[in-house]
Write a protein that holds these residues in place. Structure first.
Motif, PDB file in Angstrom:
ATOM      1  N   LYS A  38       0.834  -1.189   0.000  1.00 50.67           N
ATOM      2  CA  LYS A  38       0.000   0.000   0.000  1.00 50.67           C
ATOM      3  C   LYS A  38       0.869   1.239   0.000  1.00 50.67           C
ATOM      4  CE  LYS A  38      -3.786   0.225   2.356  1.00 50.67           C
ATOM      5  NZ  LYS A  38      -4.758   0.245   3.454  1.00 50.67           N
ATOM      6  N   ASN A  39       0.655   2.095  -0.979  1.00 49.41           N
ATOM      7  CA  ASN A  39       1.260   3.405  -0.941  1.00 49.41           C
ATOM      8  C   ASN A  39       0.225   4.424  -1.400  1.00 49.41           C
ATOM      9  OD1 ASN A  39       1.244   3.337  -3.755  1.00 49.41           O
ATOM     10  ND2 ASN A  39       3.370   2.685  -3.884  1.00 49.41           N
ATOM     11  N   ARG A  40       0.518   5.686  -1.252  1.00 48.92           N
ATOM     12  CA  ARG A  40      -0.480   6.720  -1.522  1.00 48.92           C
ATOM     13  C   ARG A  40      -0.882   6.777  -2.983  1.00 48.92           C
ATOM     14  NH1 ARG A  40       2.168  11.781   1.271  1.00 48.92           N
ATOM     15  NH2 ARG A  40       3.889  10.855   0.179  1.00 48.92           N
ATOM     16  N   THR A  43      -3.122   3.704  -3.795  1.00 48.97           N
ATOM     17  CA  THR A  43      -4.400   3.858  -3.114  1.00 48.97           C
ATOM     18  C   THR A  43      -5.258   4.894  -3.819  1.00 48.97           C
ATOM     19  OG1 THR A  43      -3.375   3.271  -1.013  1.00 48.97           O
ATOM     20  CG2 THR A  43      -5.492   4.384  -0.899  1.00 48.97           C
ATOM     21  N   PHE A  44      -4.648   6.006  -4.236  1.00 50.10           N
ATOM     22  CA  PHE A  44      -5.376   7.040  -4.960  1.00 50.10           C
ATOM     23  C   PHE A  44      -5.916   6.487  -6.278  1.00 50.10           C
ATOM     24  CE2 PHE A  44      -5.889  10.698  -7.718  1.00 50.10           C
ATOM     25  CZ  PHE A  44      -6.474  11.633  -6.881  1.00 50.10           C
ATOM     26  N   ARG A  99      -3.751  14.388  -8.356  1.00 50.42           N
ATOM     27  CA  ARG A  99      -3.526  13.690  -7.089  1.00 50.42           C
ATOM     28  C   ARG A  99      -2.961  14.591  -5.993  1.00 50.42           C
ATOM     29  NH1 ARG A  99       0.730  11.403  -4.745  1.00 50.42           N
ATOM     30  NH2 ARG A  99       2.057  11.762  -6.542  1.00 50.42           N
ATOM     31  N   GLN A 103      -4.790  15.362  -2.430  1.00 54.87           N
ATOM     32  CA  GLN A 103      -4.258  14.749  -1.213  1.00 54.87           C
ATOM     33  C   GLN A 103      -3.694  15.758  -0.236  1.00 54.87           C
ATOM     34  OE1 GLN A 103      -1.462  11.830  -2.705  1.00 54.87           O
ATOM     35  NE2 GLN A 103      -2.942  10.186  -2.394  1.00 54.87           N
ATOM     36  N   ARG A 104      -3.023  16.781  -0.736  1.00 54.32           N
ATOM     37  CA  ARG A 104      -2.290  17.660   0.171  1.00 54.32           C
ATOM     38  C   ARG A 104      -3.024  18.936   0.556  1.00 54.32           C
ATOM     39  NH1 ARG A 104       3.851  17.026  -2.069  1.00 54.32           N
ATOM     40  NH2 ARG A 104       3.992  14.803  -1.659  1.00 54.32           N
ATOM     41  N   GLU A 113      -7.593   7.070   6.891  1.00 54.67           N
ATOM     42  CA  GLU A 113      -7.726   6.428   5.581  1.00 54.67           C
ATOM     43  C   GLU A 113      -9.141   6.541   5.019  1.00 54.67           C
ATOM     44  OE1 GLU A 113      -6.863   2.010   3.843  1.00 54.67           O
ATOM     45  OE2 GLU A 113      -5.580   2.738   5.464  1.00 54.67           O
ATOM     46  N   GLN A 116      -9.819  10.192   3.845  1.00 54.25           N
ATOM     47  CA  GLN A 116      -9.043  10.470   2.637  1.00 54.25           C
ATOM     48  C   GLN A 116      -9.713   9.841   1.420  1.00 54.25           C
ATOM     49  OE1 GLN A 116      -5.200   8.928   3.645  1.00 54.25           O
ATOM     50  NE2 GLN A 116      -4.727  10.630   5.015  1.00 54.25           N
ATOM     51  N   ARG A 117     -10.188   8.609   1.572  1.00 55.52           N
ATOM     52  CA  ARG A 117     -10.882   7.938   0.473  1.00 55.52           C
ATOM     53  C   ARG A 117     -12.179   8.660   0.119  1.00 55.52           C
ATOM     54  NH1 ARG A 117     -11.576   1.779  -0.993  1.00 55.52           N
ATOM     55  NH2 ARG A 117     -13.241   2.031  -2.481  1.00 55.52           N
TER      56      ARG A 117
END
Length: 146
Positions: A38-40, A43-44, A99, A103-104, A113, A116-117
């Motif tokens: 799993k990484n960002r 996942t994105f 992305r 995300q930021r 998590e 964020q999703r």
């Protein structure tokens, strides 16, 4: 009769590594080193793909030829509202989600998590609604009725 002397030059001695207890090192149970599961970025991408699949199943005629893409940052100048989170093109039937801004720069009241999703999915819904000219809440009408 045992041979005495040195080995021939065709044999090379393997380096055997021992730990502090005198045992040889063990190999990993999974084989060679595997990348993190799993990484960002992954996942994105998976979240965007899942939301896009849901929308395509819900609105098959309107989204039949629409391409959902992921970009890292918007190119060019910024608009007056700040950094763009997505870009849509009705003529090209394209939705590009950026992305890094999603995300930021998203202000989440709870940075876990799940939230964020949910932020990523809401951006997919809002960008798709902008593309086909509908309200984002109308895209998944049965999803919000309990």
């Amino acid at each position: 009769m045992a041979r005495r002397g040195s080995r021939s030059s065709t044999f090379e001695r393997r380096a055997v590594r021992h730990d502090r207890h005198g045992r040889a090192g063990r190999s990993a149970a999974t084989g060679p080193h595997l990348p993190p599961l799993k990484n960002r970025i992954d996942t994105f991408d998976m979240t965007v793909a899942a939301a896009a699949d849901f929308l395509r199943a819900t609105w098959p005629e309107e989204l039949a030829a629409v391409r959902f893409e992921v970009g890292s940052m918007p190119a060019g100048s910024q608009d007056t509202d700040g950094v763009a989170r997505w870009w849509t093109s009705p003529s090209e039937r394209r939705v590009v989600l950026y992305r890094l801004p999603i995300q930021r720069l998203s202000k989440l009241h709870r940075d876990d998590e799940l939230h964020q999703r949910m932020m990523i999915e809401s951006c997919v819904f809002r960008a798709t609604a902008e593309l086909i000219g509908k309200d984002p809440w109308d895209l998944g009408p049965d999803r919000f009725h309990f």
